[in-house]
Design a protein around this motif. Structure first.
Motif, PDB file in Angstrom:
ATOM      1  N   VAL A 234      -0.768   6.987   5.005  1.00 53.44           N
ATOM      2  CA  VAL A 234      -0.826   6.646   3.581  1.00 53.44           C
ATOM      3  C   VAL A 234      -1.670   5.504   3.610  1.00 53.44           C
ATOM      4  O   VAL A 234      -2.602   5.075   2.555  1.00 53.44           O
ATOM      5  CB  VAL A 234       0.509   6.429   2.860  1.00 53.44           C
ATOM      6  N   THR A 235      -1.267   4.489   4.364  1.00 57.64           N
ATOM      7  CA  THR A 235      -2.046   3.173   4.363  1.00 57.64           C
ATOM      8  C   THR A 235      -3.424   3.097   4.459  1.00 57.64           C
ATOM      9  O   THR A 235      -4.112   2.266   4.154  1.00 57.64           O
ATOM     10  CB  THR A 235      -1.398   2.172   5.240  1.00 57.64           C
ATOM     11  N   GLU A 236      -4.040   4.128   5.250  1.00 55.07           N
ATOM     12  CA  GLU A 236      -5.512   4.240   5.635  1.00 55.07           C
ATOM     13  C   GLU A 236      -5.982   5.278   4.563  1.00 55.07           C
ATOM     14  O   GLU A 236      -7.431   5.342   4.518  1.00 55.07           O
ATOM     15  CB  GLU A 236      -5.543   5.379   6.839  1.00 55.07           C
ATOM     16  N   LEU A 237      -5.651   5.765   3.486  1.00 50.75           N
ATOM     17  CA  LEU A 237      -6.207   6.610   2.813  1.00 50.75           C
ATOM     18  C   LEU A 237      -7.216   5.960   1.744  1.00 50.75           C
ATOM     19  O   LEU A 237      -8.241   6.579   1.193  1.00 50.75           O
ATOM     20  CB  LEU A 237      -5.186   7.333   1.800  1.00 50.75           C
ATOM     21  N   THR A 238      -6.888   4.582   1.581  1.00 51.43           N
ATOM     22  CA  THR A 238      -7.910   3.801   0.659  1.00 51.43           C
ATOM     23  C   THR A 238      -9.323   3.386   1.427  1.00 51.43           C
ATOM     24  O   THR A 238      -9.970   2.685   0.825  1.00 51.43           O
ATOM     25  CB  THR A 238      -7.090   2.826  -0.221  1.00 51.43           C
ATOM     26  N   ARG A 239      -9.246   3.564   2.527  1.00 52.06           N
ATOM     27  CA  ARG A 239     -10.643   3.066   3.154  1.00 52.06           C
ATOM     28  C   ARG A 239     -11.551   4.344   3.025  1.00 52.06           C
ATOM     29  O   ARG A 239     -10.939   5.351   3.253  1.00 52.06           O
ATOM     30  CB  ARG A 239      -9.945   2.889   4.783  1.00 52.06           C
ATOM     31  N   PRO A 240     -12.749   3.923   2.974  1.00 52.15           N
ATOM     32  CA  PRO A 240     -13.671   4.750   2.913  1.00 52.15           C
ATOM     33  C   PRO A 240     -13.761   6.000   4.446  1.00 52.15           C
ATOM     34  O   PRO A 240     -13.594   5.248   5.365  1.00 52.15           O
ATOM     35  CB  PRO A 240     -15.078   3.938   2.982  1.00 52.15           C
ATOM     36  N   PHE A 241     -14.152   7.131   3.911  1.00 49.89           N
ATOM     37  CA  PHE A 241     -14.181   8.240   4.905  1.00 49.89           C
ATOM     38  C   PHE A 241     -12.776   8.435   5.611  1.00 49.89           C
ATOM     39  O   PHE A 241     -12.942   9.075   6.770  1.00 49.89           O
ATOM     40  CB  PHE A 241     -15.321   7.769   5.777  1.00 49.89           C
ATOM     41  N   ARG A 242     -11.636   7.869   4.869  1.00 51.64           N
ATOM     42  CA  ARG A 242     -10.341   8.398   5.797  1.00 51.64           C
ATOM     43  C   ARG A 242      -9.775   9.711   4.819  1.00 51.64           C
ATOM     44  O   ARG A 242      -9.552   9.065   3.617  1.00 51.64           O
ATOM     45  CB  ARG A 242      -9.753   7.171   5.826  1.00 51.64           C
ATOM     46  N   ARG A 243      -9.302  10.617   5.445  1.00 48.73           N
ATOM     47  CA  ARG A 243      -8.609  11.508   4.555  1.00 48.73           C
ATOM     48  C   ARG A 243      -7.263  11.738   5.115  1.00 48.73           C
ATOM     49  O   ARG A 243      -6.656  12.719   4.824  1.00 48.73           O
ATOM     50  CB  ARG A 243      -9.786  12.786   4.963  1.00 48.73           C
ATOM     51  N   GLY A 244      -6.664  10.934   5.996  1.00 44.44           N
ATOM     52  CA  GLY A 244      -5.471  11.136   6.732  1.00 44.44           C
ATOM     53  C   GLY A 244      -5.088  12.162   7.416  1.00 44.44           C
ATOM     54  O   GLY A 244      -3.952  12.884   7.391  1.00 44.44           O
ATOM     55  N   GLY A 245      -6.082  12.437   8.524  1.00 44.71           N
ATOM     56  CA  GLY A 245      -5.610  13.355   9.507  1.00 44.71           C
ATOM     57  C   GLY A 245      -6.369  14.564   9.313  1.00 44.71           C
ATOM     58  O   GLY A 245      -7.257  14.939   8.354  1.00 44.71           O
ATOM     59  N   PRO A 246      -6.445  15.443  10.224  1.00 47.35           N
ATOM     60  CA  PRO A 246      -7.485  16.422  10.361  1.00 47.35           C
ATOM     61  C   PRO A 246      -6.974  17.616   9.147  1.00 47.35           C
ATOM     62  O   PRO A 246      -7.928  18.377   8.884  1.00 47.35           O
ATOM     63  CB  PRO A 246      -7.253  17.163  11.666  1.00 47.35           C
TER      64      PRO A 246
ATOM     65  N   LEU B  22     -10.422   7.973  -2.959  1.00 48.71           N
ATOM     66  CA  LEU B  22      -9.624   6.879  -3.077  1.00 48.71           C
ATOM     67  C   LEU B  22      -9.813   5.555  -2.712  1.00 48.71           C
ATOM     68  O   LEU B  22      -9.330   4.612  -3.347  1.00 48.71           O
ATOM     69  CB  LEU B  22      -8.069   7.425  -2.184  1.00 48.71           C
ATOM     70  N   ALA B  23     -10.898   5.335  -1.796  1.00 46.90           N
ATOM     71  CA  ALA B  23     -11.593   4.086  -1.776  1.00 46.90           C
ATOM     72  C   ALA B  23     -12.302   3.786  -3.143  1.00 46.90           C
ATOM     73  O   ALA B  23     -12.265   2.566  -3.577  1.00 46.90           O
ATOM     74  CB  ALA B  23     -12.874   4.219  -0.725  1.00 46.90           C
ATOM     75  N   ILE B  24     -12.871   4.764  -3.952  1.00 42.36           N
ATOM     76  CA  ILE B  24     -13.389   4.259  -5.180  1.00 42.36           C
ATOM     77  C   ILE B  24     -12.458   3.839  -6.192  1.00 42.36           C
ATOM     78  O   ILE B  24     -12.390   3.133  -6.743  1.00 42.36           O
ATOM     79  CB  ILE B  24     -14.470   5.476  -5.663  1.00 42.36           C
ATOM     80  N   VAL B  25     -11.177   4.649  -6.080  1.00 38.59           N
ATOM     81  CA  VAL B  25      -9.981   4.186  -6.778  1.00 38.59           C
ATOM     82  C   VAL B  25      -9.691   3.062  -6.753  1.00 38.59           C
ATOM     83  O   VAL B  25      -9.411   2.074  -7.616  1.00 38.59           O
ATOM     84  CB  VAL B  25      -8.827   5.328  -6.642  1.00 38.59           C
ATOM     85  N   ALA B  26      -9.257   2.647  -5.215  1.00 37.97           N
ATOM     86  CA  ALA B  26      -9.157   1.237  -5.016  1.00 37.97           C
ATOM     87  C   ALA B  26      -9.957  -0.028  -5.521  1.00 37.97           C
ATOM     88  O   ALA B  26      -9.591  -0.757  -5.975  1.00 37.97           O
ATOM     89  CB  ALA B  26      -8.699   1.117  -3.414  1.00 37.97           C
ATOM     90  N   ALA B  27     -11.357   0.462  -5.346  1.00 31.17           N
ATOM     91  CA  ALA B  27     -12.202  -0.761  -5.681  1.00 31.17           C
ATOM     92  C   ALA B  27     -12.364  -0.644  -7.233  1.00 31.17           C
ATOM     93  O   ALA B  27     -12.352  -1.910  -7.749  1.00 31.17           O
ATOM     94  CB  ALA B  27     -13.593  -0.192  -5.299  1.00 31.17           C
ATOM     95  N   VAL B  28     -12.126   0.380  -8.110  1.00 33.20           N
ATOM     96  CA  VAL B  28     -12.072   0.245  -9.647  1.00 33.20           C
ATOM     97  C   VAL B  28     -10.988  -0.631  -9.984  1.00 33.20           C
ATOM     98  O   VAL B  28     -10.990  -1.322 -11.025  1.00 33.20           O
ATOM     99  CB  VAL B  28     -12.304   1.930 -10.143  1.00 33.20           C
TER     100      VAL B  28
END
Length: 388
Positions: A326-338, A350-356
């Protein structure tokens, strides 16, 4: 993630400030020097006291009447006692003065430390106010050329380098995205022309062209996401009143989902921000909830007023997620596992969500649901006049 930082901060014992340490240092040095001074005064004052014989003691001087000798001895004894009392009073007065100054020294040390640290507090407040949106500001420390001014000049130089780095990043992302769109448009047109030819095409060629067309659309969405991410991180243009509940309802209707719970008794006030970015925030959250879901899963969207802000909550079913995922989901190109890499996602949602959210001075919280799925909570402050 922010709750984890707050809980760790709450468990960490509060450290003493530099001002407290300077105060203890000043007070300790003053008391130590006062005690040494009192010991030196006592040593020399005690050494100057000479014990004189009392009346009737000692040998008689030749040719001096006995009565006169008795009177001289009595006067010498009285003088010695007066000197002794005076020395004791001086030592007592010095001890009382040291005691009084021991009580006052923490206050004096606190004041002196505050005066010395005032430029540092000003520099700290200014540095905290400066962010990626106003890196053009500088500390501009004035005063004598000392260590504090050297520190301020060093921070100003660092801010200048950061401003240049942010500007270069913005230019690179914008230029690269725009430059890549031209060849992508050319390739897309070539594929469309090939598919539109009247002559029959081999099935393998048609399948390959369709696959290339799909990938080109994916790359185009990726470039659009990069542009949105860069714009959300570095600028907030055209701020206006935006109703998050209306944006959420439009996003749900556009995707064929239920419109959500009925309106609450408390009306949802509009937030102030960029409508385009906030619409992208809501759409990304709804798309993320739909894409990363199970077949016949559920999606719940709720918008409500909380305190001095508006809270948007998006929940969905799906696979169970670990806390580190969950903590990695807001990083760009991270989808939380295969298991979350499928679909047409670019890994920027979610990276865009965090930036907005950050651009609107809001708060983003992600929590894995116990039964599987994710709850995303976005809190955006509203203007004071809207809550009043």
């Amino acid at each position: 993630m922010q709750d984890d930082r707050l809980s760790r901060r709450a468990r960490t014992p509060r450290r003493r400030s530099v001002r407290w340490r300077f105060t203890r240092l000043y007070a300790g040095l003053f008391l130590a020097s006062g005690a040494v001074m009192l010991a030196v005064v006592g040593f020399f004052a005690g050494g100057s006291v000479v014990a004189s014989p009392g009346p009737g003691s000692g040998s008689s001087a030749a040719g001096v009447p006995a009565a006169a000798q008795e009177r001289i001895a009595s006067l010498e004894h009285q003088l010695a006692q007066a000197q002794d009392r005076q020395t004791q009073q001086q030592l007592l007065g010095s001890a009382v003065g040291l005691l009084v100054m021991g009580v006052l020294s923490p206050a004096l040390g606190w004041y002196a430390a505050g005066r010395m640290l005032r430029p540092l507090r000003t520099m700290t407040a200014t540095t905290r106010r400066i962010s990626a949106d106003n890196l053009h500001e500088r500390l501009a420390v004035d005063g004598p050329r000392d260590e504090l001014r050297d520190l301020g000049d060093t921070i100003d130089e660092l801010l200048g380098r950061l401003e240049g780095a942010f500007a270069a990043e913005r230019r690179f992302v914008a230029d690269a995205s725009h430059e890549l769109r031209t060849p992508l448009a050319t390739m897309r047109a070539a594929v469309d022309v090939t598919l539109a030819k009247p002559a029959p095409l081999p099935e393998q060629t048609r399948v390959l062209a369709g696959r290339v067309r799909t990938e080109l659309e994916q790359v185009d969405r990726l470039l659009e996401g990069l542009l949105t991410l860069a714009r959300a991180r570095h600028e907030l243009p055209a701020a206006e009143a935006v109703a998050l509940d209306e944006l959420a309802a439009d996003a749900l209707v556009a995707r064929g989902l239920p419109a959500g719970p009925p309106p609450a008794d408390v009306p949802v006030p509009p937030v102030r921000g960029n409508r385009t970015l906030l619409r992208r925030l809501v759409e990304n959250l709804v798309d993320n909830a739909v894409v990363h879901n199970e077949p016949d899963g559920w999606v719940r969207v709720d918008v409500r007023a909380v305190g001095t802000g508006v809270q948007l909550v998006v929940e969905n079913g799906g696979k169970a997620l670990a806390a580190d995922q969950v903590t990695e989901l807001t990083r760009p190109f991270r989808r939380g596992g295969p298991d979350r890499t499928g679909g047409n996602g670019s890994g920027l949602g979610l990276a865009i969500v965090a930036a907005v959210v950050e651009a609107h001075d809001g708060r983003l919280d992600l929590h894995a649901l116990p039964g599987g799925g994710l709850r995303v909570t976005v809190t955006v402050p509203v203007p004071a006049e809207a809550t009043g």
